[in-house]
Design an enzyme around this catalytic site. Structure first.
Site, PDB file in Angstrom:
ATOM      1  N   HIS A 122       0.873  -1.179   0.000  1.00  0.00           N
ATOM      2  CA  HIS A 122       0.000   0.000   0.000  1.00  0.00           C
ATOM      3  C   HIS A 122       0.917   1.238   0.000  1.00  0.00           C
ATOM      4  CE1 HIS A 122      -2.846   2.903   1.844  1.00  0.00           C
ATOM      5  NE2 HIS A 122      -3.823   2.063   1.532  1.00  0.00           N
ATOM      6  N   ASP A 200       3.285  -4.397   8.042  1.00  0.00           N
ATOM      7  CA  ASP A 200       2.048  -3.630   7.877  1.00  0.00           C
ATOM      8  C   ASP A 200       0.905  -4.631   8.021  1.00  0.00           C
ATOM      9  OD1 ASP A 200      -0.251  -2.499   6.941  1.00  0.00           O
ATOM     10  OD2 ASP A 200       0.617  -1.686   5.101  1.00  0.00           O
ATOM     11  N   GLN A 203      -4.323  -5.298   7.000  1.00  0.00           N
ATOM     12  CA  GLN A 203      -5.293  -6.263   6.470  1.00  0.00           C
ATOM     13  C   GLN A 203      -5.191  -7.633   7.133  1.00  0.00           C
ATOM     14  OE1 GLN A 203      -7.674  -5.231   4.818  1.00  0.00           O
ATOM     15  NE2 GLN A 203      -6.886  -3.268   4.095  1.00  0.00           N
ATOM     16  N   LYS A 226     -10.524  -0.679  10.556  1.00  0.00           N
ATOM     17  CA  LYS A 226     -10.685  -1.842   9.668  1.00  0.00           C
ATOM     18  C   LYS A 226     -11.062  -3.089  10.452  1.00  0.00           C
ATOM     19  CE  LYS A 226      -7.167  -0.188   6.399  1.00  0.00           C
ATOM     20  NZ  LYS A 226      -7.956   0.242   5.246  1.00  0.00           N
ATOM     21  N   CYS A 364      -4.770   2.417  -3.629  1.00  0.00           N
ATOM     22  CA  CYS A 364      -3.529   2.932  -3.018  1.00  0.00           C
ATOM     23  C   CYS A 364      -2.376   1.953  -3.217  1.00  0.00           C
ATOM     24  CB  CYS A 364      -3.709   3.226  -1.537  1.00  0.00           C
ATOM     25  SG  CYS A 364      -4.916   4.492  -1.214  1.00  0.00           S
TER      26      CYS A 364
HETATM   27  N1  PLP Z   1      -1.696  -0.719   4.634  1.00  0.00           N
HETATM   28  C1  PLP Z   1      -2.604  -1.504   4.061  1.00  0.00           C
HETATM   29  C2  PLP Z   1      -2.217  -2.882   3.615  1.00  0.00           C
HETATM   30  C3  PLP Z   1      -3.907  -1.039   3.878  1.00  0.00           C
HETATM   31  O1  PLP Z   1      -4.812  -1.818   3.291  1.00  0.00           O
HETATM   32  C4  PLP Z   1      -4.238   0.264   4.312  1.00  0.00           C
HETATM   33  C5  PLP Z   1      -5.585   0.810   4.095  1.00  0.00           C
HETATM   34  O2  PLP Z   1      -6.345   0.337   3.280  1.00  0.00           O
HETATM   35  C6  PLP Z   1      -3.255   1.039   4.931  1.00  0.00           C
HETATM   36  C7  PLP Z   1      -1.992   0.519   5.072  1.00  0.00           C
HETATM   37  C8  PLP Z   1      -3.537   2.406   5.422  1.00  0.00           C
HETATM   38  O3  PLP Z   1      -4.421   2.366   6.503  1.00  0.00           O
HETATM   39  P1  PLP Z   1      -4.974   3.705   7.155  1.00  0.00           P
HETATM   40  O4  PLP Z   1      -5.553   4.514   6.033  1.00  0.00           O
HETATM   41  O5  PLP Z   1      -5.992   3.233   8.137  1.00  0.00           O
HETATM   42  O6  PLP Z   1      -3.828   4.395   7.796  1.00  0.00           O
END
Ligand code: PLP
Length: 406
Positions: A122, A200, A203, A226, A364
């Site tokens: 992401h 990270d 998910q 999430k 993203c």
């Molecule tokens: N990393 C991953 C794999 C994501 O799917 C997301 C959001 O969809 C993020 C980071 C960013 O999360 P946030 O917008 O809650 O900071």
């Protein structure tokens, strides 16, 4: 005990609303999940019963609000299997958690250091490292590719390590491909080379069992919105040995021990990294999200979502021209797809007219889109409250819109 999806759905007020007169079929859970009434009630109570700024007052309200926040920290520590509350930092989300590490831990990287990322990241796990690189042009970013099923090339991953490697940072689960990466194996390999790892987990935490002690990761980042929790709250787990060495990320109230114009000393962990007033109301409500998950059991949620995904994928594969991106054997509840040369945006628009809420676009993950040679996908993703009937309605909706768009 059987999976009581009806009972689960009753906990979510939003699931009874309509879109254009049609029942809401919410399949955008990867972007954010819906929130049970228990979490909403706890937020309301935070405003109506206990609102006062935390860690600042001797008065009753402030002490109650502080206790709620710190109880949440203990709950997150236990949920993650971390050893200490000092290792649990509240942030605004996964994005801020990763920015914190890139900015603060990254400032300790040696000259000519190399950071290993993957092509399925992401933007939240790409851009913070690029921002660091813009301040430290000597740093290099190296990227692990994927195979046709959407799995990381582990041989390539191992081959990217050298004496300059100072960090590896990768997702536990891809938000586009659904691939569940073999993070334990990847962490062990990085550690065998003396390299720390950030995972990270945005998910992963909502869908699968995560225990940071078992993983032995150095940092783990995720977002509460999430995983049935309040918006605007994230967690950064970090090993104490690293957090102690790291400089503060932001300056301000709460994160200091003593301030004078001659010099300032900083608060102990975890407060050193929590400048300013946090969303203490939301943080105070987050245990209700953990309760929701625990009452069902994360393994049961995972099994339910897997069934839905497999059921949906089997039906989708019968549609001529269907391309599903991400076919790893170990995959989480995300289906990214395209049909023929129909634009993802058009599919999303028409599905919405039938009450089916899916995400369209690059999610993203533009470097991944580039790697796949596409501009975007439609993405359907599942949570604890989705049903087979909803999958049927989604498939029926696809059958209705595709002839219009073809
Ligand atoms: N990393 C991953 C794999 C994501 O799917 C997301 C959001 O969809 C993020 C980071 C960013 O999360 P946030 O917008 O809650 O900071």
């Amino acid at each position: 005990m059987s999976y009581d999806v009806k009972g689960i759905r009753e906990k979510f007020p939003i699931l009874s609303r309509k879109i254009d007169g049609k029942p809401l079929i919410y399949l955008d859970n990867t972007a954010t999940s819906q929130t049970p009434q228990s979490v909403v009630d706890a937020i309301v109570s935070g405003y109506c019963d206990t609102k006062a700024n935390v860690h600042r007052g001797v008065h009753t309200l402030s002490q109650e609000a502080t206790e709620l926040q710190e109880e949440s920290r203990r709950r997150v520590r236990d949920y993650l299997g971390a050893s200490s509350v000092e290792e649990i930092i509240f942030t605004r989300g996964t994005t801020e958690s990763i920015n914190l590490v890139a900015s603060s831990f990254g400032s300790l990287f040696p000259q000519d250091g190399e950071i290993i990322l993957t092509v399925m990241e992401h933007h939240a796990n790409i851009v913070p490292w690029q921002l660091l690189q813009s301040r430290r042009p000597d740093l290099k970013i190296r990227v692990v590719d994927i195979n046709d099923r959407g799995e990381l090339l582990l041989d390539q991953y191992r081959s990217l390590f050298n004496e300059h490697t100072c960090m590896a940072s990768f997702c536990h689960v891809s938000n586009v491909l659904g691939t569940v990466n073999p993070v334990k194996e990847m962490i062990d390999y990085a550690h065998s080379k003396g390299v720390p790892v950030l995972v990270d987990g945005a998910q992963a935490v909502p869908h699968i069992h995560v225990n940071v002690a078992e993983l032995d990761c150095d940092f783990y980042a995720f977002s509460l919105h999430k995983m049935y929790g309040p918006t605007g709250i994230g967690v950064l787990y970090g090993k104490k040995e690293h957090l102690l060495r790291m400089p503060p990320y932001q300056g301000g109230g709460e994160m200091i021990a003593h301030v004078s114009f001659e010099g300032t000393t900083f608060a102990d962990l975890p407060f050193k990294f929590e400048a300013g007033t946090p969303d203490f109301v939301g943080i105070g409500a987050l245990p209700k999200a953990l309760d929701f998950i625990n009452e069902i059991g994360i393994e049961n949620i995972e099994e339910h979502e897997q069934e839905l995904m497999e059921y949906a994928e089997a039906k989708m594969r019968e549609i001529p021209g269907m391309r599903i991106f991400g076919n790893a054997p170990h995959k989480s509840a995300v289906i990214s797809f395209l049909v023929g040369d129909i634009h993802h945006y058009d599919m999303g628009m028409l599905l919405d007219k039938l009450g089916v809420e899916v995400r369209t676009g690059h999610h993203c993950a533009q470097p991944l889109m580039q790697r796949l040679g596409i501009s975007g996908t439609v993405r359907a993703s599942f949570a604890a409250y989705n049903t087979k009937d909803e999958v049927d309605a989604f498939i029926a909706a696809l059958h209705r819109i595709l002839p219009i768009l073809s």
